[in-house]
Enzyme design. Structure first.
Site, PDB file in Angstrom:
ATOM      1  N   ASN A   1       0.872  -0.863   0.006  1.00  0.00           N
ATOM      2  CA  ASN A   1      -0.193   0.084  -0.264  1.00  0.00           C
ATOM      3  C   ASN A   1       0.919   1.601   0.209  1.00  0.00           C
ATOM      4  O   ASN A   1       0.939   2.152  -0.415  1.00  0.00           O
ATOM      5  CB  ASN A   1      -1.344  -0.099   1.177  1.00  0.00           C
ATOM      6  CG  ASN A   1      -1.855  -1.130   0.992  1.00  0.00           C
ATOM      7  OD1 ASN A   1      -2.363  -1.816   0.185  1.00  0.00           O
ATOM      8  ND2 ASN A   1      -2.672  -1.548   2.733  1.00  0.00           N
TER       9      ASN A   1
ATOM     10  N   ASP B   1      -5.042   3.636  -9.851  1.00  0.00           N
ATOM     11  CA  ASP B   1      -4.548   4.079 -11.118  1.00  0.00           C
ATOM     12  C   ASP B   1      -5.672   5.192 -11.440  1.00  0.00           C
ATOM     13  O   ASP B   1      -4.509   5.459 -12.356  1.00  0.00           O
ATOM     14  CB  ASP B   1      -4.923   2.870 -11.393  1.00  0.00           C
ATOM     15  CG  ASP B   1      -4.308   1.207 -11.204  1.00  0.00           C
ATOM     16  OD1 ASP B   1      -2.879   1.850 -10.298  1.00  0.00           O
ATOM     17  OD2 ASP B   1      -4.277   0.401 -11.694  1.00  0.00           O
TER      18      ASP B   1
ATOM     19  N   ASP C   1       3.507   0.996  -9.940  1.00  0.00           N
ATOM     20  CA  ASP C   1       2.721   0.134 -10.134  1.00  0.00           C
ATOM     21  C   ASP C   1       2.887  -1.799 -10.258  1.00  0.00           C
ATOM     22  O   ASP C   1       1.931  -2.074  -9.550  1.00  0.00           O
ATOM     23  CB  ASP C   1       1.229   0.861 -11.428  1.00  0.00           C
ATOM     24  CG  ASP C   1       0.197   0.536 -11.107  1.00  0.00           C
ATOM     25  OD1 ASP C   1      -0.864   0.352  -9.935  1.00  0.00           O
ATOM     26  OD2 ASP C   1       0.017  -0.632 -12.123  1.00  0.00           O
TER      27      ASP C   1
ATOM     28  N   THR D   1       2.440   2.071  -3.540  1.00  0.00           N
ATOM     29  CA  THR D   1       1.641   2.457  -3.986  1.00  0.00           C
ATOM     30  C   THR D   1       0.726   3.755  -4.022  1.00  0.00           C
ATOM     31  O   THR D   1       0.365   4.271  -5.094  1.00  0.00           O
ATOM     32  CB  THR D   1      -0.160   1.645  -3.739  1.00  0.00           C
ATOM     33  OG1 THR D   1      -0.105   0.525  -4.233  1.00  0.00           O
ATOM     34  CG2 THR D   1      -1.611   2.793  -4.631  1.00  0.00           C
TER      35      THR D   1
ATOM     36  N   ASP E   1      -5.186   0.114  -4.474  1.00  0.00           N
ATOM     37  CA  ASP E   1      -4.296   0.689  -6.225  1.00  0.00           C
ATOM     38  C   ASP E   1      -5.367   0.460  -7.424  1.00  0.00           C
ATOM     39  O   ASP E   1      -5.166   1.257  -8.364  1.00  0.00           O
ATOM     40  CB  ASP E   1      -4.119  -1.163  -6.541  1.00  0.00           C
ATOM     41  CG  ASP E   1      -3.775  -1.299  -7.591  1.00  0.00           C
ATOM     42  OD1 ASP E   1      -2.762  -1.035  -7.490  1.00  0.00           O
ATOM     43  OD2 ASP E   1      -3.473  -2.011  -8.248  1.00  0.00           O
TER      44      ASP E   1
ATOM     45  N   ASP F   1       4.155  -3.355  -6.405  1.00  0.00           N
ATOM     46  CA  ASP F   1       3.093  -3.178  -5.473  1.00  0.00           C
ATOM     47  C   ASP F   1       2.459  -4.431  -5.679  1.00  0.00           C
ATOM     48  O   ASP F   1       2.422  -5.400  -4.429  1.00  0.00           O
ATOM     49  CB  ASP F   1       1.760  -2.208  -4.889  1.00  0.00           C
ATOM     50  CG  ASP F   1       1.782  -1.909  -6.582  1.00  0.00           C
ATOM     51  OD1 ASP F   1       1.225  -2.715  -7.079  1.00  0.00           O
ATOM     52  OD2 ASP F   1      -0.142  -1.165  -6.666  1.00  0.00           O
ATOM     53  N   GLY F   2       2.192  -4.991  -7.088  1.00  0.00           N
ATOM     54  CA  GLY F   2       1.761  -6.412  -7.079  1.00  0.00           C
ATOM     55  C   GLY F   2       2.875  -7.191  -7.006  1.00  0.00           C
ATOM     56  O   GLY F   2       2.251  -9.145  -6.015  1.00  0.00           O
TER      57      GLY F   2
END
Length: 203
Positions: free
Chosen positions: A29, A91, A66, A32, A87, A69-70
């Site tokens: 988080n 975006d 981006d 992000t 997220d 974070d995944g």
């Protein structure tokens, strides 16, 4: 489309970095929020001032967050419902800032109203593409795919601004008109996908 073909290759690079960041005590988080903040500040600071190439470099750097974070969520073994909402929200904020800043550049430094219209169409259609997916999934329907998902939109926009910043004439013009057309097509594609999904479920 890029999400399908590039995910495995990108994950081989980002997964070790994500695992390293998790071991250092960072959370997905936080990454992000940092990535979104950097994207918003970079886009809104550089593009309206006509500094397209520098702006492209800065925004590209933070857009890469981006991907991390995944990777960090996978390293932790799971994501969280709040993380998924955060997220997705970030975006949308980043997309709005990027295309809003490009729109400002079109209208003010470039003084090109028609190009500004293309940028506005791209901005609105990008938000609608994401909304259709979210609304469909909330109703238990699928609405994935399409020509211009987020990765393709961001890539095409930044290639256009980067090349224009390097002195390539009409690079932003080509990128934005292509985006305007392709994002509208993608909205239609997703609506058609929802329609067929609804018919299959009898709704």
């Amino acid at each position: 489309m890029l999400n399908i073909f590039a995910r495995a290759s990108v994950s081989r690079v980002t997964d070790p970095i994500g695992a390293w960041l998790v071991r250092r005590g960072l959370s997905p988080n936080a990454v992000t929020v940092v990535g979104t903040t950097g994207t918003v500040v970079g886009a809104l600071w550089f593009f309206p001032r006509g500094q397209l190439f520098v702006g492209t470099l800065v925004v590209t750097l933070f857009v890469l967050f981006d991907l991390l974070d995944g990777a960090m969520a996978r390293a932790r073994g799971r994501g969280t419902p709040f993380g998924a909402v955060l997220d997705s929200t970030c975006d949308r904020i980043a997309d709005g800032a990027l295309f809003g800043a490009i729109t400002w550049w079109c209208f003010v430094p470039a003084g090109n109203r028609w190009l500004g219209v293309a940028a506005l169409v791209s901005l609105v259609a990008a938000q609608v593409i994401s909304y259709v997916k979210a609304r469909a999934e909330a109703g238990g329907l699928g609405a994935n795919g399409g020509l211009m998902e987020r990765a393709e939109r961001t890539l095409l926009a930044l290639v256009g601004t980067g090349l224009q910043g390097l002195g390539v004439p009409h690079a932003v013009e080509v990128a934005l008109w292509a985006l305007a057309v392709l994002t509208v097509i993608t909205v239609v594609q997703r609506l058609v996908a929802v329609y067929h999904a609804a018919r299959e479920t009898g709704e």
